[in-house]
Design a protein around this motif. Sequence first.
Motif, PDB file in Angstrom:
ATOM      1  N   LEU A  39       1.249 -15.419 -10.001  1.00  0.00           N
ATOM      2  CA  LEU A  39       0.799 -14.134 -10.529  1.00  0.00           C
ATOM      3  C   LEU A  39       1.975 -13.400 -11.153  1.00  0.00           C
ATOM      4  O   LEU A  39       3.129 -13.650 -10.814  1.00  0.00           O
ATOM      5  CB  LEU A  39       0.188 -13.284  -9.409  1.00  0.00           C
ATOM      6  CG  LEU A  39      -0.969 -13.918  -8.643  1.00  0.00           C
ATOM      7  CD1 LEU A  39      -1.374 -13.020  -7.473  1.00  0.00           C
ATOM      8  CD2 LEU A  39      -2.145 -14.178  -9.546  1.00  0.00           C
ATOM      9  N   ARG A  62       2.293   1.826  -3.489  1.00  0.00           N
ATOM     10  CA  ARG A  62       1.311   2.329  -4.452  1.00  0.00           C
ATOM     11  C   ARG A  62       0.957   3.793  -4.176  1.00  0.00           C
ATOM     12  O   ARG A  62       0.738   4.564  -5.102  1.00  0.00           O
ATOM     13  CB  ARG A  62       0.062   1.442  -4.430  1.00  0.00           C
ATOM     14  CG  ARG A  62       0.317   0.045  -4.979  1.00  0.00           C
ATOM     15  CD  ARG A  62      -0.976  -0.723  -5.190  1.00  0.00           C
ATOM     16  NE  ARG A  62      -1.651  -1.016  -3.943  1.00  0.00           N
ATOM     17  CZ  ARG A  62      -1.412  -2.088  -3.193  1.00  0.00           C
ATOM     18  NH1 ARG A  62      -0.498  -2.964  -3.565  1.00  0.00           N
ATOM     19  NH2 ARG A  62      -2.084  -2.306  -2.085  1.00  0.00           N
ATOM     20  N   GLU A 102       0.833  -1.206   0.000  1.00  0.00           N
ATOM     21  CA  GLU A 102       0.000   0.000   0.000  1.00  0.00           C
ATOM     22  C   GLU A 102       0.868   1.256   0.000  1.00  0.00           C
ATOM     23  O   GLU A 102       0.567   2.238  -0.700  1.00  0.00           O
ATOM     24  CB  GLU A 102      -0.916  -0.014   1.216  1.00  0.00           C
ATOM     25  CG  GLU A 102      -2.000  -1.087   1.159  1.00  0.00           C
ATOM     26  CD  GLU A 102      -2.869  -1.091   2.403  1.00  0.00           C
ATOM     27  OE1 GLU A 102      -2.632  -0.227   3.270  1.00  0.00           O
ATOM     28  OE2 GLU A 102      -3.760  -1.942   2.503  1.00  0.00           O
ATOM     29  N   GLU A 131      -5.094  -9.109  -3.101  1.00  0.00           N
ATOM     30  CA  GLU A 131      -6.262  -9.779  -2.533  1.00  0.00           C
ATOM     31  C   GLU A 131      -6.274 -11.261  -2.904  1.00  0.00           C
ATOM     32  O   GLU A 131      -6.576 -12.123  -2.077  1.00  0.00           O
ATOM     33  CB  GLU A 131      -7.541  -9.095  -3.033  1.00  0.00           C
ATOM     34  CG  GLU A 131      -8.815  -9.666  -2.430  1.00  0.00           C
ATOM     35  CD  GLU A 131     -10.051  -8.918  -2.883  1.00  0.00           C
ATOM     36  OE1 GLU A 131     -11.153  -9.311  -2.478  1.00  0.00           O
ATOM     37  OE2 GLU A 131      -9.905  -7.938  -3.645  1.00  0.00           O
ATOM     38  N   GLN A 132      -5.942 -11.572  -4.175  1.00  0.00           N
ATOM     39  CA  GLN A 132      -5.873 -12.970  -4.601  1.00  0.00           C
ATOM     40  C   GLN A 132      -4.836 -13.743  -3.793  1.00  0.00           C
ATOM     41  O   GLN A 132      -5.097 -14.823  -3.283  1.00  0.00           O
ATOM     42  CB  GLN A 132      -5.497 -13.052  -6.089  1.00  0.00           C
ATOM     43  CG  GLN A 132      -6.641 -12.827  -7.051  1.00  0.00           C
ATOM     44  CD  GLN A 132      -6.175 -13.032  -8.477  1.00  0.00           C
ATOM     45  OE1 GLN A 132      -5.634 -12.127  -9.108  1.00  0.00           O
ATOM     46  NE2 GLN A 132      -6.350 -14.220  -8.979  1.00  0.00           N
ATOM     47  N   TRP A 133      -3.636 -13.159  -3.697  1.00  0.00           N
ATOM     48  CA  TRP A 133      -2.534 -13.838  -3.020  1.00  0.00           C
ATOM     49  C   TRP A 133      -2.829 -14.063  -1.543  1.00  0.00           C
ATOM     50  O   TRP A 133      -2.604 -15.148  -1.006  1.00  0.00           O
ATOM     51  CB  TRP A 133      -1.259 -13.012  -3.195  1.00  0.00           C
ATOM     52  CG  TRP A 133      -0.116 -13.481  -2.385  1.00  0.00           C
ATOM     53  CD1 TRP A 133       0.628 -14.624  -2.559  1.00  0.00           C
ATOM     54  CD2 TRP A 133       0.447 -12.823  -1.237  1.00  0.00           C
ATOM     55  NE1 TRP A 133       1.609 -14.713  -1.595  1.00  0.00           N
ATOM     56  CE2 TRP A 133       1.512 -13.622  -0.775  1.00  0.00           C
ATOM     57  CE3 TRP A 133       0.151 -11.636  -0.565  1.00  0.00           C
ATOM     58  CZ2 TRP A 133       2.290 -13.274   0.326  1.00  0.00           C
ATOM     59  CZ3 TRP A 133       0.915 -11.280   0.534  1.00  0.00           C
ATOM     60  CH2 TRP A 133       1.965 -12.088   0.969  1.00  0.00           C
ATOM     61  N   ASP A 177      -0.233  -4.508  -7.337  1.00  0.00           N
ATOM     62  CA  ASP A 177      -1.641  -4.461  -7.738  1.00  0.00           C
ATOM     63  C   ASP A 177      -2.538  -4.882  -6.579  1.00  0.00           C
ATOM     64  O   ASP A 177      -2.356  -5.971  -6.021  1.00  0.00           O
ATOM     65  CB  ASP A 177      -1.855  -5.402  -8.935  1.00  0.00           C
ATOM     66  CG  ASP A 177      -3.296  -5.420  -9.394  1.00  0.00           C
ATOM     67  OD1 ASP A 177      -3.954  -4.376  -9.330  1.00  0.00           O
ATOM     68  OD2 ASP A 177      -3.773  -6.491  -9.821  1.00  0.00           O
ATOM     69  N   PRO A 178      -3.512  -4.045  -6.179  1.00  0.00           N
ATOM     70  CA  PRO A 178      -4.397  -4.417  -5.068  1.00  0.00           C
ATOM     71  C   PRO A 178      -5.184  -5.687  -5.346  1.00  0.00           C
ATOM     72  O   PRO A 178      -5.416  -6.484  -4.440  1.00  0.00           O
ATOM     73  CB  PRO A 178      -5.329  -3.202  -4.925  1.00  0.00           C
ATOM     74  CG  PRO A 178      -4.639  -2.079  -5.630  1.00  0.00           C
ATOM     75  CD  PRO A 178      -3.801  -2.688  -6.696  1.00  0.00           C
ATOM     76  N   GLY A 179      -5.615  -5.886  -6.607  1.00  0.00           N
ATOM     77  CA  GLY A 179      -6.344  -7.107  -6.936  1.00  0.00           C
ATOM     78  C   GLY A 179      -5.489  -8.344  -6.756  1.00  0.00           C
ATOM     79  O   GLY A 179      -5.940  -9.366  -6.222  1.00  0.00           O
ATOM     80  N   ALA A 180      -4.229  -8.270  -7.208  1.00  0.00           N
ATOM     81  CA  ALA A 180      -3.309  -9.391  -7.023  1.00  0.00           C
ATOM     82  C   ALA A 180      -3.034  -9.625  -5.547  1.00  0.00           C
ATOM     83  O   ALA A 180      -2.914 -10.773  -5.101  1.00  0.00           O
ATOM     84  CB  ALA A 180      -2.007  -9.127  -7.777  1.00  0.00           C
ATOM     85  N   ALA A 233       1.741  -8.871  -5.948  1.00  0.00           N
ATOM     86  CA  ALA A 233       0.949  -8.485  -4.782  1.00  0.00           C
ATOM     87  C   ALA A 233       1.329  -7.099  -4.276  1.00  0.00           C
ATOM     88  O   ALA A 233       0.488  -6.374  -3.744  1.00  0.00           O
ATOM     89  CB  ALA A 233       1.133  -9.521  -3.670  1.00  0.00           C
TER      90      ALA A 233
END
Length: 283
Positions: free
Chosen positions: A152, A78, A75, A141-143, A136-139, A133
């Motif tokens: 990823l 980013r 975070e 969350e997935q991880w 990217d925030p989406g990555a 991770a």
Amino acid sequence: MDVDVDVVADELYGLAPERFTEARDERAARARKAGQSGAAKAIAALRRPTRAAYASNLLVRRRPEEVAAFLELGEALRRAQRSLDGSRLQALSHQRHAVVAALARTARQLAEEEGRAVSEGVAHEVEQTLRAALADPGAAEQWSGGRLSAGLSPPVGFTGLPEKAPVRPQSDRPAKQKQERKQKQKPKQQPEPEPEPEQRPKPKPKPSREAEQRRARAERARAEAAAREAELRAAEQELAEADARVGGLERRLREARTARTEARRALAGATDRARDAARAARE
């Protein structure tokens, strides 16, 4: 009783890859037998994890504190990327490399402790997943869900450095000069009367440069603390694993010494018996 697909997925992605398919098919068959065709279809669609995904999932499940600190670092990176803070990005970038390397080593050790060898290629995929991770925030969350079926990849162009500010084209200057000449040729208008003091809008207070600097320092301190926390957790894990290996070696050494003592006793007894037998044969 209804089958919870999320619970089943959590269970399946905690298994080794070679056990995944059989367990998944068994859970899907159990859901079909219970008359829950939708759940059975969703379970059957779950993909077997690759070695890199398995190691990444192990890391998330076994090291939650390091994962939380790592997400905070992402975070901060980013935010620095969006604010184009080059000095802050440079400092965070050094931390990123160290933390990614430490967590990738931890994931590799966890997989090897489970009896799953990790090649250099798989270790590289784990590092790429960690970088994704961060970026990217989406990555992220997935991880952090611990259910990856494949590694990823970080977004193309993410380097941790701010983008360059746009440069105004040179062709804008003549147009600006032409507009200024037109404004000079216009007749001067009478200035409007100034509003009374009570009617003048109050200017909005702007944050001082010192306040902005304090805010930037606070964000850097938080990011630094998150990175150091992740490094600390990784170092503590390495120390614990080294202590465990030393304890195992010390135990094996004690067992070997005990076996040596027993062997010496057995040798002494056999020597005495052989001597007695030889004496009896001579008599």
